[in-house]
Design a protein around this motif. Sequence first.
Motif, PDB file in Angstrom:
ATOM      1  N   PRO A  30       1.238  -0.976  -0.169  1.00 49.12           N
ATOM      2  CA  PRO A  30       0.182   0.188   0.106  1.00 49.12           C
ATOM      3  C   PRO A  30       1.413   1.351   0.055  1.00 49.12           C
ATOM      4  O   PRO A  30       1.972   1.338   0.714  1.00 49.12           O
ATOM      5  CB  PRO A  30      -1.107   0.286   1.204  1.00 49.12           C
ATOM      6  N   ASN A  31       0.226   2.415  -0.640  1.00 49.75           N
ATOM      7  CA  ASN A  31       1.352   3.380  -1.180  1.00 49.75           C
ATOM      8  C   ASN A  31       1.270   4.307   0.214  1.00 49.75           C
ATOM      9  O   ASN A  31       2.507   5.269   0.605  1.00 49.75           O
ATOM     10  CB  ASN A  31       0.153   4.204  -1.946  1.00 49.75           C
ATOM     11  N   PHE A  32      -0.069   4.431   1.599  1.00 54.66           N
ATOM     12  CA  PHE A  32       0.326   5.051   2.817  1.00 54.66           C
ATOM     13  C   PHE A  32       0.430   4.401   3.531  1.00 54.66           C
ATOM     14  O   PHE A  32      -0.324   4.740   4.976  1.00 54.66           O
ATOM     15  CB  PHE A  32       0.048   6.298   2.554  1.00 54.66           C
ATOM     16  N   GLY A  33       0.281   2.698   3.821  1.00 51.94           N
ATOM     17  CA  GLY A  33       0.111   2.624   4.885  1.00 51.94           C
ATOM     18  C   GLY A  33      -0.944   1.028   5.088  1.00 51.94           C
ATOM     19  O   GLY A  33      -1.640   1.428   4.478  1.00 51.94           O
ATOM     20  N   SER A  34      -0.529   0.324   6.471  1.00 51.15           N
ATOM     21  CA  SER A  34      -2.082  -0.479   6.899  1.00 51.15           C
ATOM     22  C   SER A  34      -1.561   0.078   8.495  1.00 51.15           C
ATOM     23  O   SER A  34      -0.768   0.175   8.465  1.00 51.15           O
ATOM     24  CB  SER A  34      -1.198  -1.672   6.255  1.00 51.15           C
ATOM     25  N   ALA A  35      -2.854  -1.356   9.085  1.00 48.36           N
ATOM     26  CA  ALA A  35      -3.252  -0.755  10.108  1.00 48.36           C
ATOM     27  C   ALA A  35      -3.936  -2.458  10.703  1.00 48.36           C
ATOM     28  O   ALA A  35      -4.474  -2.902   9.461  1.00 48.36           O
ATOM     29  CB  ALA A  35      -4.081   0.157  10.379  1.00 48.36           C
ATOM     30  N   ASN A  36      -3.924  -3.119  11.300  1.00 48.78           N
ATOM     31  CA  ASN A  36      -4.590  -4.395  12.148  1.00 48.78           C
ATOM     32  C   ASN A  36      -5.684  -3.116  12.897  1.00 48.78           C
ATOM     33  O   ASN A  36      -5.269  -2.269  14.489  1.00 48.78           O
ATOM     34  CB  ASN A  36      -3.810  -4.981  12.808  1.00 48.78           C
ATOM     35  N   LEU A  37      -7.106  -3.609  13.103  1.00 51.72           N
ATOM     36  CA  LEU A  37      -7.583  -3.093  14.103  1.00 51.72           C
ATOM     37  C   LEU A  37      -8.862  -4.056  14.853  1.00 51.72           C
ATOM     38  O   LEU A  37      -8.940  -5.182  13.817  1.00 51.72           O
ATOM     39  CB  LEU A  37      -8.231  -1.524  13.035  1.00 51.72           C
ATOM     40  N   THR A  38      -9.222  -3.997  15.509  1.00 47.61           N
ATOM     41  CA  THR A  38     -10.429  -4.713  15.801  1.00 47.61           C
ATOM     42  C   THR A  38     -11.815  -3.804  16.127  1.00 47.61           C
ATOM     43  O   THR A  38     -11.230  -3.179  16.968  1.00 47.61           O
ATOM     44  CB  THR A  38      -9.770  -5.501  16.966  1.00 47.61           C
ATOM     45  N   VAL A  39     -12.813  -4.927  16.055  1.00 43.88           N
ATOM     46  CA  VAL A  39     -13.735  -3.614  16.498  1.00 43.88           C
ATOM     47  C   VAL A  39     -13.722  -3.618  18.165  1.00 43.88           C
ATOM     48  O   VAL A  39     -13.071  -3.412  18.933  1.00 43.88           O
ATOM     49  CB  VAL A  39     -15.347  -4.488  17.004  1.00 43.88           C
ATOM     50  N   GLY A  40     -14.163  -2.094  18.055  1.00 47.93           N
ATOM     51  CA  GLY A  40     -13.816  -1.145  19.297  1.00 47.93           C
ATOM     52  C   GLY A  40     -12.907  -0.098  19.418  1.00 47.93           C
ATOM     53  O   GLY A  40     -12.614   0.042  20.223  1.00 47.93           O
ATOM     54  N   PHE A  41     -11.542  -0.580  18.214  1.00 41.63           N
ATOM     55  CA  PHE A  41     -10.858   0.656  17.854  1.00 41.63           C
ATOM     56  C   PHE A  41     -10.831   1.815  18.766  1.00 41.63           C
ATOM     57  O   PHE A  41     -12.065   2.326  18.387  1.00 41.63           O
ATOM     58  CB  PHE A  41     -10.149   0.217  16.903  1.00 41.63           C
ATOM     59  N   GLY A 115     -20.270  14.413   1.556  1.00 44.81           N
ATOM     60  CA  GLY A 115     -21.030  15.768   1.128  1.00 44.81           C
ATOM     61  C   GLY A 115     -19.792  16.169   0.857  1.00 44.81           C
ATOM     62  O   GLY A 115     -18.648  16.400   1.523  1.00 44.81           O
ATOM     63  N   ASP A 116     -19.481  17.811   0.886  1.00 47.38           N
ATOM     64  CA  ASP A 116     -19.139  18.706   0.250  1.00 47.38           C
ATOM     65  C   ASP A 116     -17.879  17.433  -0.757  1.00 47.38           C
ATOM     66  O   ASP A 116     -16.326  18.563  -0.437  1.00 47.38           O
ATOM     67  CB  ASP A 116     -18.372  19.477   1.488  1.00 47.38           C
ATOM     68  N   GLY A 117     -18.258  17.413  -0.941  1.00 51.37           N
ATOM     69  CA  GLY A 117     -16.746  16.986  -2.412  1.00 51.37           C
ATOM     70  C   GLY A 117     -16.590  15.057  -1.690  1.00 51.37           C
ATOM     71  O   GLY A 117     -15.185  15.597  -2.263  1.00 51.37           O
ATOM     72  N   ASP A 118     -16.310  14.931  -0.635  1.00 55.01           N
ATOM     73  CA  ASP A 118     -16.243  13.359   0.193  1.00 55.01           C
ATOM     74  C   ASP A 118     -16.863  12.488   0.238  1.00 55.01           C
ATOM     75  O   ASP A 118     -18.039  12.378  -0.102  1.00 55.01           O
ATOM     76  CB  ASP A 118     -15.316  13.744   1.600  1.00 55.01           C
ATOM     77  N   ALA A 119     -16.189  11.290   0.034  1.00 54.52           N
ATOM     78  CA  ALA A 119     -16.673   9.939   0.104  1.00 54.52           C
ATOM     79  C   ALA A 119     -17.016   9.146   1.061  1.00 54.52           C
ATOM     80  O   ALA A 119     -16.403   9.102   1.956  1.00 54.52           O
ATOM     81  CB  ALA A 119     -15.691   9.442  -1.451  1.00 54.52           C
ATOM     82  N   GLU A 120     -17.360   8.350   1.065  1.00 58.32           N
ATOM     83  CA  GLU A 120     -17.887   7.492   1.854  1.00 58.32           C
ATOM     84  C   GLU A 120     -19.075   6.060   1.275  1.00 58.32           C
ATOM     85  O   GLU A 120     -19.310   6.363   0.898  1.00 58.32           O
ATOM     86  CB  GLU A 120     -19.182   7.729   3.405  1.00 58.32           C
ATOM     87  N   VAL A 121     -17.331   5.117   2.435  1.00 59.01           N
ATOM     88  CA  VAL A 121     -18.104   3.797   2.016  1.00 59.01           C
ATOM     89  C   VAL A 121     -18.512   2.935   3.258  1.00 59.01           C
ATOM     90  O   VAL A 121     -17.806   3.219   4.312  1.00 59.01           O
ATOM     91  CB  VAL A 121     -17.284   2.689   1.265  1.00 59.01           C
ATOM     92  N   ARG A 122     -19.433   2.582   3.532  1.00 62.71           N
ATOM     93  CA  ARG A 122     -19.972   1.251   5.111  1.00 62.71           C
ATOM     94  C   ARG A 122     -20.555   0.813   4.696  1.00 62.71           C
ATOM     95  O   ARG A 122     -21.107   0.106   3.644  1.00 62.71           O
ATOM     96  CB  ARG A 122     -21.421   2.852   5.518  1.00 62.71           C
ATOM     97  N   PHE A 123     -19.916   0.107   5.468  1.00 64.39           N
ATOM     98  CA  PHE A 123     -20.193  -1.483   5.298  1.00 64.39           C
ATOM     99  C   PHE A 123     -21.288  -1.720   7.539  1.00 64.39           C
ATOM    100  O   PHE A 123     -20.224  -1.432   8.245  1.00 64.39           O
ATOM    101  CB  PHE A 123     -18.932  -2.284   5.831  1.00 64.39           C
ATOM    102  N   ASN A 124     -22.440  -2.149   6.953  1.00 64.69           N
ATOM    103  CA  ASN A 124     -23.289  -1.968   8.073  1.00 64.69           C
ATOM    104  C   ASN A 124     -22.959  -3.807   9.040  1.00 64.69           C
ATOM    105  O   ASN A 124     -23.031  -3.229  10.194  1.00 64.69           O
ATOM    106  CB  ASN A 124     -24.983  -1.695   8.093  1.00 64.69           C
ATOM    107  N   ARG A 125     -22.526  -4.419   8.537  1.00 66.14           N
ATOM    108  CA  ARG A 125     -22.629  -5.515   8.839  1.00 66.14           C
ATOM    109  C   ARG A 125     -20.938  -6.050   7.982  1.00 66.14           C
ATOM    110  O   ARG A 125     -20.684  -6.838   7.396  1.00 66.14           O
ATOM    111  CB  ARG A 125     -23.427  -6.761   8.923  1.00 66.14           C
ATOM    112  N   PRO A 126     -20.008  -6.000   8.912  1.00 64.27           N
ATOM    113  CA  PRO A 126     -18.772  -5.756   7.673  1.00 64.27           C
ATOM    114  C   PRO A 126     -18.364  -7.542   8.323  1.00 64.27           C
ATOM    115  O   PRO A 126     -18.213  -7.770   9.632  1.00 64.27           O
ATOM    116  CB  PRO A 126     -17.844  -4.343   8.834  1.00 64.27           C
ATOM    117  N   GLN A 127     -16.869  -7.398   7.939  1.00 64.30           N
ATOM    118  CA  GLN A 127     -16.652  -8.541   7.620  1.00 64.30           C
ATOM    119  C   GLN A 127     -15.047  -8.796   8.510  1.00 64.30           C
ATOM    120  O   GLN A 127     -14.901  -7.825   8.087  1.00 64.30           O
ATOM    121  CB  GLN A 127     -16.004  -9.940   6.411  1.00 64.30           C
ATOM    122  N   SER A 128     -14.674  -9.439   9.202  1.00 65.15           N
ATOM    123  CA  SER A 128     -13.533  -9.689   9.089  1.00 65.15           C
ATOM    124  C   SER A 128     -12.897  -9.537   7.993  1.00 65.15           C
ATOM    125  O   SER A 128     -12.904 -10.920   7.350  1.00 65.15           O
ATOM    126  CB  SER A 128     -12.618 -11.097  10.658  1.00 65.15           C
ATOM    127  N   GLY A 129     -11.600  -9.187   7.906  1.00 65.63           N
ATOM    128  CA  GLY A 129     -10.756  -9.955   6.746  1.00 65.63           C
ATOM    129  C   GLY A 129      -9.639  -8.666   5.973  1.00 65.63           C
ATOM    130  O   GLY A 129      -9.533  -7.428   7.137  1.00 65.63           O
TER     131      GLY A 129
END
Length: 153
Positions: A30-41, A115-129
Amino acid sequence: MIERMSMLALAGVLAAVAAPAFAQNAGLEPNFGSANLTVGFTPDPWSIDVVAGGDRDAARLGRGCVGKISDAPDFRLTYEAGSLPLVFRTRSGDDTTLVVNGPDGRWSCDDDSFGDGDAEVRFNRPQSGVYDVWIGTYGDTPATGILILTETP
């Protein structure tokens, strides 16, 4: 029988070569790195500075995908899901787009929902991975911005 199998194998190879490549190269770093996050981060929201844009047309990835993106993902999130939603957002002074390839291999794209030219992608029931993320721009000029991840939209 052998000739028929050889013809089928040749047809498969030709179809693979002739078919357009629709996937971005998620195998690249990835161009700007990566992260490992867990629900409740924490902190929530979590953010990283990025430069949006690239030379690939996101429209070839499917419905709702627009903008110019890079070949490599801009960011990679490895996420351990729970009951909270997972939301990716962009924030920039320029009009940015968002492309997310989720753990199930499906493409999710957006332009301007935050809004205002910014984007959003929402996962209401995200998967682990693994979630590979591309931030796009219109035209060939890169744009500075922030990628925001939140579970509390």
